[in-house]
Design a protein around this motif. Sequence first.
Motif, mmCIF file in Angstrom:
data_model
loop_
_atom_site.group_PDB
_atom_site.id
_atom_site.type_symbol
_atom_site.label_atom_id
_atom_site.label_comp_id
_atom_site.label_asym_id
_atom_site.label_seq_id
_atom_site.Cartn_x
_atom_site.Cartn_y
_atom_site.Cartn_z
ATOM 1 N N VAL A 1 37.988 35.107 47.845
ATOM 2 C CA VAL A 1 39.440 35.240 47.774
ATOM 3 C C VAL A 1 39.938 35.028 46.349
ATOM 4 N N VAL A 2 39.400 34.016 45.671
ATOM 5 C CA VAL A 2 39.879 33.680 44.329
ATOM 6 C C VAL A 2 39.409 34.691 43.293
ATOM 7 N N TYR A 3 38.145 35.090 43.362
ATOM 8 C CA TYR A 3 37.553 35.876 42.285
ATOM 9 C C TYR A 3 37.298 37.332 42.640
ATOM 10 N N GLY A 4 37.379 37.679 43.909
ATOM 11 C CA GLY A 4 37.188 39.061 44.315
ATOM 12 C C GLY A 4 35.734 39.420 44.517
ATOM 13 N N ALA A 5 35.515 40.613 45.076
ATOM 14 C CA ALA A 5 34.172 41.061 45.414
ATOM 15 C C ALA A 5 33.429 41.646 44.223
ATOM 16 N N GLY A 6 34.157 42.024 43.173
ATOM 17 C CA GLY A 6 33.514 42.582 41.994
ATOM 18 C C GLY A 6 33.522 44.099 41.972
#
Length: 252
Positions: free
Chosen positions: A73-78
């Motif tokens: 949630v914080v950093y995303g899946a990329g």
Amino acid sequence: MTDLVPDRWLTFDGLTNARDLGGLPLEGGGRVRPGVLLRTESLEDLSPGDVARLTGDLGVVQVLDLRKDEELVVYGAGALAEAGITVHRLSFIPDTGRALPELGEDTDPMVGHYLGYLGDRAVNVVSGVRRVAERETGATLVHCAAGKDRTGVLVALISSAVGVAREDVVADYALSATRIEALFRRWTAGRGEPMPPEEDLDRHRPRAEIMQTFLELLDERHGGPVQWLLDNGLTEDELVRLRTRLRDDDPA
């Protein structure tokens, strides 16, 4: 022990702790096949050039993301997920309710965390090994946040299962220590934060004795890494496929 550094590190704009498992020596001769299993930190900083190289020259066809849901949630899946690469979510840490095993006072707490991955998320750990075994072509990229603890445990299990000598499994795990300062410099620069003090960086550096103790406890309590995998759902056929996929018994 073999020198594990040359030719295994991978250089990217948005990754610092990235290397190919390929090249690790096998007991009895041969090496791990290159281009099958890559290990990195999280993927949110990949540049377009990084994505093109990973999906093109390096042939990545699937990602094993070992992070918790809150990290996603914080950093995303990329960017690999955004590029359409299949991402398998295999968190090694439950969001609540961890029950770490009791160990002696002289044992590093990280050993307990590593054993906790196996106790809390055995299904996901075995699924990670299975995903690597079932791919007949293309590369698998496995990552967590820094690419050293959760990733280190999964890679150590896979390396042990395919026949990498114990000392080389441990040495490969400890290689990530050489990238911790650069990893934090990239993270803090991107977020506009100060670098942590040296003593905090030291706490994040993986040490060989942690992995050595973890594997020795698997030997004592479960008959070793391979037996733990078999006892927790990996089949003999899957083990054979994993070895076939990763072993190069006659490297050129």
